[in-house]
Scaffold this active site. Structure first.
Site, PDB file in Angstrom:
ATOM      1  N   SER A  67      12.831  -0.649 -61.217  1.00 26.72           N
ATOM      2  CA  SER A  67      13.560  -1.391 -60.189  1.00 26.72           C
ATOM      3  C   SER A  67      12.642  -2.371 -59.481  1.00 26.72           C
ATOM      4  O   SER A  67      13.016  -3.523 -59.220  1.00 26.72           O
ATOM      5  CB  SER A  67      14.183  -0.426 -59.178  1.00 26.72           C
ATOM      6  OG  SER A  67      15.204   0.339 -59.763  1.00 26.72           O
ATOM      7  N   SER A 155      18.786  -2.587 -60.851  1.00 23.37           N
ATOM      8  CA  SER A 155      17.724  -2.232 -59.908  1.00 23.37           C
ATOM      9  C   SER A 155      18.351  -1.519 -58.710  1.00 23.37           C
ATOM     10  O   SER A 155      19.327  -2.001 -58.133  1.00 23.37           O
ATOM     11  CB  SER A 155      16.999  -3.494 -59.432  1.00 23.37           C
ATOM     12  OG  SER A 155      16.120  -3.188 -58.373  1.00 23.37           O
ATOM     13  N   LYS A 156      17.794  -0.368 -58.344  1.00 26.74           N
ATOM     14  CA  LYS A 156      18.319   0.381 -57.196  1.00 26.74           C
ATOM     15  C   LYS A 156      17.691  -0.196 -55.928  1.00 26.74           C
ATOM     16  O   LYS A 156      16.798   0.392 -55.313  1.00 26.74           O
ATOM     17  CB  LYS A 156      18.035   1.878 -57.359  1.00 26.74           C
ATOM     18  CG  LYS A 156      18.864   2.780 -56.446  1.00 26.74           C
ATOM     19  CD  LYS A 156      18.670   4.236 -56.830  1.00 26.74           C
ATOM     20  CE  LYS A 156      19.413   5.166 -55.885  1.00 26.74           C
ATOM     21  NZ  LYS A 156      20.882   5.093 -56.042  1.00 26.74           N
ATOM     22  N   SER A 157      18.175  -1.364 -55.570  1.00 25.78           N
ATOM     23  CA  SER A 157      17.610  -2.148 -54.478  1.00 25.78           C
ATOM     24  C   SER A 157      18.359  -1.892 -53.174  1.00 25.78           C
ATOM     25  O   SER A 157      19.585  -1.792 -53.166  1.00 25.78           O
ATOM     26  CB  SER A 157      17.679  -3.642 -54.811  1.00 25.78           C
ATOM     27  OG  SER A 157      17.030  -3.907 -56.037  1.00 25.78           O
ATOM     28  N   TYR A 161      23.012  -2.275 -51.360  1.00 22.49           N
ATOM     29  CA  TYR A 161      23.858  -1.224 -50.796  1.00 22.49           C
ATOM     30  C   TYR A 161      24.692  -1.683 -49.605  1.00 22.49           C
ATOM     31  O   TYR A 161      25.551  -0.930 -49.126  1.00 22.49           O
ATOM     32  CB  TYR A 161      23.022   0.017 -50.477  1.00 22.49           C
ATOM     33  CG  TYR A 161      22.833   0.857 -51.723  1.00 22.49           C
ATOM     34  CD1 TYR A 161      23.560   2.018 -51.918  1.00 22.49           C
ATOM     35  CD2 TYR A 161      21.984   0.431 -52.746  1.00 22.49           C
ATOM     36  CE1 TYR A 161      23.438   2.760 -53.079  1.00 22.49           C
ATOM     37  CE2 TYR A 161      21.848   1.159 -53.908  1.00 22.49           C
ATOM     38  CZ  TYR A 161      22.581   2.326 -54.076  1.00 22.49           C
ATOM     39  OH  TYR A 161      22.463   3.045 -55.245  1.00 22.49           O
TER      40      TYR A 161
END
Length: 300
Positions: A67, A155-157, A161
């Site tokens: 990520s 990507s767990k950005s 969120y």
């Protein structure tokens, strides 16, 4: 409001262990101002033999690193050392079952240039299943998942969120438990923090990678389908197709595996207790607790 720490909570920052209530961060950080950060959600379980195990720790930290690379945040950390730090944080906080949150964040920088340095935080707290234990009443969100041409969706950005917060809040304001988002082409994508699966005619379906964050729990459910000889297909599908399903469920590290009661007020046809979703929910719980599981016993 839920309390994530107390006066005795210990966390890890850049190689040091410190009390949560004395830890500080820079108010001019790029992550605070622009959401330019990456995180993971990981769970530790007390397994059947009494040992505390972090589920798929390597996969989570590999994704954390990937990520960062996708959005140009430097990643100079050793993943094995970070996994060891997670276990140490659990030990120092006397936790056996916990949700672990690693966060890579950036130092002061008010420009829109990529970061040249980064910091890492690891904290943990006791947290039950994020979406609860009851079947969920879900609504189709008016918000869509971002166009993959506009963002690195896999990507767990942190900044991504905000989209999840908007969708989830909209659902709760309308009396639902959670939202379901579509992609830019009108196909089902995922929940605000969980992937979606459905069952029809003895087969499980889930959206393919491309417009979703392909979760580690999602990958585990796919593995379980293979092991249990449950047919599975990754395919694009519409809300109309999903409403014809016999059952549906969300999955994610925080949510684990949780069934849907209804979508936009329309119930699913098969009782959850008789569904493949229920089988997979039980198989997943057995996997994380390192217990044996026999599908036949669940269907008896």
């Amino acid at each position: 409001m839920y309390s994530y720490y107390n006066d005795n909570t210990i966390l890890y920052i850049n190689g040091e262990y410190t009390k949560a209530n004395t830890a500080t961060t820079d108010l001019f950080g790029q992550s605070l101002h622009y959401g330019y950060a990456v995180f993971e959600g990981i769970r530790a379980y007390k397994t059947a033999n009494g040992e505390v195990k972090i589920f798929k720790a390597k996969e989570h930290f590999d994704r954390l690193q990937r990520s960062c690379e996708l959005i140009h945040i430097p990643y100079k950390f050793d993943n094995e050392a970070l996994i060891a730090a997670c276990y140490k944080v659990l030990e120092m906080n006397n936790m056996e079952e916990a949700y672990i949150r690693p966060l890579v964040f950036c130092p002061p920088n008010m420009t829109l240039k990529a970061a040249s340095e980064s910091n890492i935080l690891i904290c943990a707290w006791e947290w039950g299943a994020y979406l609860g234990e009851k079947l969920l009443r879900v609504m189709t969100s008016s918000y869509e998942r971002p166009n993959p041409k506009a963002f690195k969706i896999e990507s767990k950005s942190a900044g991504l969120y905000v989209n999840s917060i908007l969708a989830s809040q909209e659902a709760k304001e309308k009396g639902y438990d959670e939202a379901l988002l579509l992609d830019m082409n009108g196909y089902v994508a995922e929940g605000p923090g969980a992937n979606i699966f459905f069952e029809k005619d003895g087969k499980i379906y889930t959206p393919p990678a491309g417009n979703i964050l392909p979760g580690i729990t999602r990958a585990t459910v796919i593995e379980l389908c293979q092991e249990l000889n449950i047919p599975l297909e990754e395919k694009l599908f519409t809300i109309a197709e999903l409403k014809e399903a016999e059952c549906a469920f969300f999955c994610g590290t925080a949510a684990e595996v949780i069934g849907l009661d209804s979508l936009d007020g329309q119930s699913f046809g098969k009782p959850w207790a008789q569904s493949l979703g229920k089988v997979l929910q039980q198989a997943y719980k057995a996997r994380v607790l390192e217990k044996s599981f026999q599908r036949e016993a669940q269907l008896a």
